[in-house]
Design a protein around this motif. Structure first.
Motif, PDB file in Angstrom:
ATOM      1  N   UNK A 137       0.897  -1.372  -0.175  1.00 13.25           N
ATOM      2  CA  UNK A 137       0.211   0.094   0.575  1.00 13.25           C
ATOM      3  C   UNK A 137       1.176   1.653  -0.096  1.00 13.25           C
ATOM      4  N   UNK A 138       2.278   1.207   0.403  1.00 13.17           N
ATOM      5  CA  UNK A 138       3.124   1.990   0.484  1.00 13.17           C
ATOM      6  C   UNK A 138       3.043   2.999  -0.969  1.00 13.17           C
ATOM      7  N   UNK A 139       2.628   2.595  -2.158  1.00 11.53           N
ATOM      8  CA  UNK A 139       3.155   2.922  -3.554  1.00 11.53           C
ATOM      9  C   UNK A 139       1.504   4.124  -3.181  1.00 11.53           C
ATOM     10  N   UNK A 140       0.814   3.983  -2.860  1.00  9.77           N
ATOM     11  CA  UNK A 140      -0.132   4.753  -3.020  1.00  9.77           C
ATOM     12  C   UNK A 140      -0.106   5.883  -1.714  1.00  9.77           C
ATOM     13  N   UNK A 141      -0.006   5.567  -0.613  1.00  9.51           N
ATOM     14  CA  UNK A 141       0.016   6.220   1.035  1.00  9.51           C
ATOM     15  C   UNK A 141       1.095   7.606   0.699  1.00  9.51           C
ATOM     16  N   UNK A 146       1.631  12.837   1.175  1.00 14.09           N
ATOM     17  CA  UNK A 146       2.732  14.225   0.556  1.00 14.09           C
ATOM     18  C   UNK A 146       1.202  15.427  -0.327  1.00 14.09           C
ATOM     19  N   UNK A 147       0.106  14.808  -0.368  1.00 11.51           N
ATOM     20  CA  UNK A 147      -0.918  15.551  -0.629  1.00 11.51           C
ATOM     21  C   UNK A 147      -1.146  16.232   0.748  1.00 11.51           C
ATOM     22  N   UNK A 148      -0.986  15.835   1.639  1.00  8.82           N
ATOM     23  CA  UNK A 148      -1.928  15.974   2.724  1.00  8.82           C
ATOM     24  C   UNK A 148      -3.022  15.361   3.578  1.00  8.82           C
ATOM     25  N   UNK A 149      -2.939  13.997   3.342  1.00  8.58           N
ATOM     26  CA  UNK A 149      -3.429  13.098   3.619  1.00  8.58           C
ATOM     27  C   UNK A 149      -3.089  12.771   4.719  1.00  8.58           C
ATOM     28  N   UNK A 150      -3.630  12.096   6.219  1.00  8.55           N
ATOM     29  CA  UNK A 150      -2.914  11.704   7.327  1.00  8.55           C
ATOM     30  C   UNK A 150      -3.892   9.992   6.770  1.00  8.55           C
ATOM     31  N   UNK A 151      -2.657   9.283   6.826  1.00 11.65           N
ATOM     32  CA  UNK A 151      -2.701   7.771   6.105  1.00 11.65           C
ATOM     33  C   UNK A 151      -2.034   7.029   7.370  1.00 11.65           C
ATOM     34  N   UNK A 152      -2.633   5.689   7.075  1.00 13.42           N
ATOM     35  CA  UNK A 152      -1.990   5.047   8.562  1.00 13.42           C
ATOM     36  C   UNK A 152      -2.866   3.753   8.989  1.00 13.42           C
ATOM     37  N   UNK A 153      -0.521   2.840   8.708  1.00 16.20           N
ATOM     38  CA  UNK A 153      -1.327   1.491   8.696  1.00 16.20           C
ATOM     39  C   UNK A 153      -0.484   0.451   9.746  1.00 16.20           C
ATOM     40  N   UNK A 154      -0.912  -0.978   9.390  1.00 11.08           N
ATOM     41  CA  UNK A 154       0.217  -1.833   9.527  1.00 11.08           C
ATOM     42  C   UNK A 154       1.497  -1.662   9.092  1.00 11.08           C
ATOM     43  N   UNK A 155       3.095  -1.603  10.102  1.00 12.41           N
ATOM     44  CA  UNK A 155       3.874  -1.195   9.410  1.00 12.41           C
ATOM     45  C   UNK A 155       4.540   0.270   8.809  1.00 12.41           C
ATOM     46  N   UNK A 156       3.223   1.542   9.558  1.00 12.45           N
ATOM     47  CA  UNK A 156       3.331   2.804   9.146  1.00 12.45           C
ATOM     48  C   UNK A 156       2.796   2.852   7.610  1.00 12.45           C
ATOM     49  N   UNK A 157       1.794   2.084   7.336  1.00 14.30           N
ATOM     50  CA  UNK A 157       1.429   2.357   6.449  1.00 14.30           C
ATOM     51  C   UNK A 157       1.396   0.660   5.181  1.00 14.30           C
ATOM     52  N   UNK A 158       2.347   0.296   4.964  1.00 12.34           N
ATOM     53  CA  UNK A 158       2.721  -0.568   4.410  1.00 12.34           C
ATOM     54  C   UNK A 158       1.362  -1.633   3.730  1.00 12.34           C
ATOM     55  N   UNK A 159       0.699  -1.713   5.276  1.00  8.83           N
ATOM     56  CA  UNK A 159       0.134  -3.078   4.646  1.00  8.83           C
ATOM     57  C   UNK A 159      -1.317  -2.779   5.201  1.00  8.83           C
ATOM     58  N   UNK A 160      -2.372  -3.219   4.807  1.00  8.26           N
ATOM     59  CA  UNK A 160      -3.778  -2.813   5.607  1.00  8.26           C
ATOM     60  C   UNK A 160      -3.731  -2.912   7.068  1.00  8.26           C
ATOM     61  N   UNK A 161      -4.475  -3.478   8.295  1.00 12.03           N
ATOM     62  CA  UNK A 161      -5.221  -1.654   7.961  1.00 12.03           C
ATOM     63  C   UNK A 161      -4.989  -1.116   7.618  1.00 12.03           C
ATOM     64  N   UNK A 162      -5.947   0.227   6.829  1.00 13.08           N
ATOM     65  CA  UNK A 162      -5.638   1.510   6.751  1.00 13.08           C
ATOM     66  C   UNK A 162      -6.571   2.135   6.835  1.00 13.08           C
ATOM     67  N   UNK A 163      -5.959   3.130   7.909  1.00 13.73           N
ATOM     68  CA  UNK A 163      -7.061   4.280   8.313  1.00 13.73           C
ATOM     69  C   UNK A 163      -6.812   5.691   7.888  1.00 13.73           C
ATOM     70  N   UNK A 164      -7.684   6.266   7.007  1.00 15.14           N
ATOM     71  CA  UNK A 164      -7.485   7.092   6.020  1.00 15.14           C
ATOM     72  C   UNK A 164      -8.391   8.831   7.693  1.00 15.14           C
ATOM     73  N   UNK A 165      -7.866   9.265   7.474  1.00 14.88           N
ATOM     74  CA  UNK A 165      -8.699  10.616   7.887  1.00 14.88           C
ATOM     75  C   UNK A 165      -7.797  11.681   6.660  1.00 14.88           C
ATOM     76  N   UNK A 166      -8.248  11.651   6.176  1.00  9.32           N
ATOM     77  CA  UNK A 166      -8.773  13.570   4.834  1.00  9.32           C
ATOM     78  C   UNK A 166      -8.687  14.831   5.275  1.00  9.32           C
ATOM     79  N   UNK A 167      -8.673  15.547   4.069  1.00  9.01           N
ATOM     80  CA  UNK A 167      -8.676  17.078   4.268  1.00  9.01           C
ATOM     81  C   UNK A 167      -8.165  17.705   3.558  1.00  9.01           C
ATOM     82  N   UNK A 168      -7.587  18.757   3.781  1.00  3.02           N
ATOM     83  CA  UNK A 168      -7.188  19.738   2.204  1.00  3.02           C
ATOM     84  C   UNK A 168      -6.454  19.652   1.807  1.00  3.02           C
ATOM     85  N   UNK A 169      -6.220  19.302   0.510  1.00  2.00           N
ATOM     86  CA  UNK A 169      -5.409  18.706  -0.382  1.00  2.00           C
ATOM     87  C   UNK A 169      -4.484  19.230  -0.741  1.00  2.00           C
TER      88      UNK A 169
END
Ligand code: S3P
Length: 441
Positions: A137-141, A146-169
């Protein structure tokens, strides 16, 4: 023979026995709707304003996962066998989901959805099945962060589950490290919600269904060479979409038509988007007998009727820029190569390792069980053709395209082929066995 692999019967079908076809495959089938386009029709219908009516939508498990996620985001979506109707209210109409968004087996759903969610001011959690849990998932995370979304996930966003808190991009310029339409599309979806002009640079051209659909929904997008530009803040409007047949599904019967003796198959309504037709170039290079009847009326996504018949085939080398145009067809191309005269080399296809399964491993291990002379390499495989295949117990490993490739292999194997985990085929082609049965004479 099984007549329909649908969601209600799926659990009884995990193991099936298939027999050699000594009479040939003959007749006409209409391949189901394109998976990539079906996903995008729901996504764009949901973020556009107004009604979107989709016909020939693929009712496979992956696309049903996309519908389920958007319903959880508050979008009214009506669905029956004939059509899907989406009542879009624009991105502002999407609501914070009360439940986890489960994408099932679908990489396209999770990656594109991450792009959409990145621009929305709420929290969501994305999960999928065990195969999704292994896919990168790193390839999208990375670009979405970089655009401003707060995304986290297993192994720092490498794999699911992912959590997304969107914002002003913020818009970005992003050079894709891998040729991936899913990553490109995730960034373009986020770009539609970002401040300014987002630029994506592709190393090699990948499928352009997202770009075509932005225009179809009344938006603007431009391309100069390998650079794609999209401006944020555009308003999209609901429209009618007729989904063309999936060339990736047609591929199984194109190959079957070539390798099963005495076959003559007509495939109607096959999508011929030039970013997807690598399989046809390979078939032509290998000596396949095919005829095309193009449908002139299609502008949004071109289609044609293709007739294929049993052919004398020769080995070939497949690599370089053609790979993204046929990446999903490599499992069935490998089977094709086992029946060709000479050696076929498939290279530059590292991406196979991160598909629904590691498709270098699963293709090689399962075809070896049938007696094929096939060898894995770091970025593909080498196949020595001309070997007779024999039946064995094989496994889809939960990968729809491996399952269908093996089911087609059964048609030329001496002896019975037992396919384990056949239910995976419902991901992209629920009527696969019905069609195979209809063609068997
Ligand atoms: C898809 C893009 C490809 C393809 C997948 C569908 C899409 O994946 O393999 O089946 O709809 O954008 P990648 O982007 O990982 O190459």
């Amino acid at each position: 023979m099984i007549l329909r692999l649908d969601r209600t019967k799926v659990n009884q079908l995990n193991l099936i026995t298939l027999k050699q076809n000594t009479y040939g495959l003959k007749g006409e089938i209409t391949v189901p709707g394109d998976k990539s386009i079906s996903h995008r029709s729901i996504m764009f219908g949901s973020i556009a304003k107004g009604k979107t009516r989709v016909t020939n939508f693929l009712l496979g498990d992956d696309c049903l996962s996309t519908i389920s996620c958007f319903r959880k985001l508050g979008v009214l979506i009506e669905q029956n066998e004939e059509e899907v109707v989406i009542h879009g209210k624009g991105t502002e109409g999407l609501q914070e989901p009360k439940e986890i968004l489960d994408v099932g087996n679908s990489g396209t759903t999770i990656r594109l959805l991450a792009g959409i969610l990145s621009g929305l001011h709420f929290h969501s959690t994305l999960i999928g099945d065990s195969s999704i849990g292994k896919r990168p998932m790193t390839r999208v995370v990375t670009p979405l962060r970089e655009m401003g979304a707060k995304i986290d996930g297993r192994e720092d966003g490498k794999y699911t589950p992912l959590s997304v808190r969107g914002g002003d991009l913020q818009s970005i310029t992003y050079r894709l490290p891998v040729a991936s339409a899913q990553v490109k599309s995730a960034i373009l979806f986020a770009g539609l919600n970002a401040d300014g002009v987002t630029k994506v640079i592709e190393p090699v051209a990948t499928r352009d269904h997202t770009e075509r659909m932005i225009e179809r929904f009344g938006g603007e997008i431009s391309r100069q060479g390998n650079e794609i530009y999209v401006t944020g803040g555009q308003k999209l409007t609901g429209t009618d979409i007729h989904v063309p047949g999936d060339i990736s599904s047609a591929a199984f019967f194109l190959v079957a038509g070539c390798i099963v003796p005495n076959s003559y198959i007509t495939l109607k309504n096959v999508g011929l988007n030039p970013t997807r037709t690598g399989i046809l170039e390979v078939l032509q290079n290998m000596g396949a007998t095919m005829e095309f009847q193009k449908n002139d009326a299609d502008i949004f996504e071109p289609t044609a009727t293709i007739t294929v018949s049993t052919s004398d085939l020769k080995g070939t080398t497949i690599g370089g820029n053609i790979i993204p145009k046929l990446i999903d067809e490599i499992p069935i191309i490998a089977l094709l190569a086992t029946q060709a005269d000479g050696v076929t080399i498939i290279k530059d296809a590292h991406e196979l390792k991160v598909k629904e399964t590691n498709r270098i491993d699963t293709v090689v291990s399962e075809l070896k069980k049938l007696g094929a002379d096939i060898q894995a390499t770091d970025d593909g495989m080498i196949i020595k053709g001309g070997k007779k295949l024999t039946g064995a117990k094989v496994d889809s490993h939960g990968d729809h395209r491996i399952g269908m490739m093996l089911a087609i292999a059964s048609q030329i194997c001496e002896g019975e082929l037992i396919l384990e985990n056949a239910n995976a085929i419902a991901v992209s082609y629920p009527s696969f066995f019905l069609h195979l049965n209809n063609l068997a004479v």
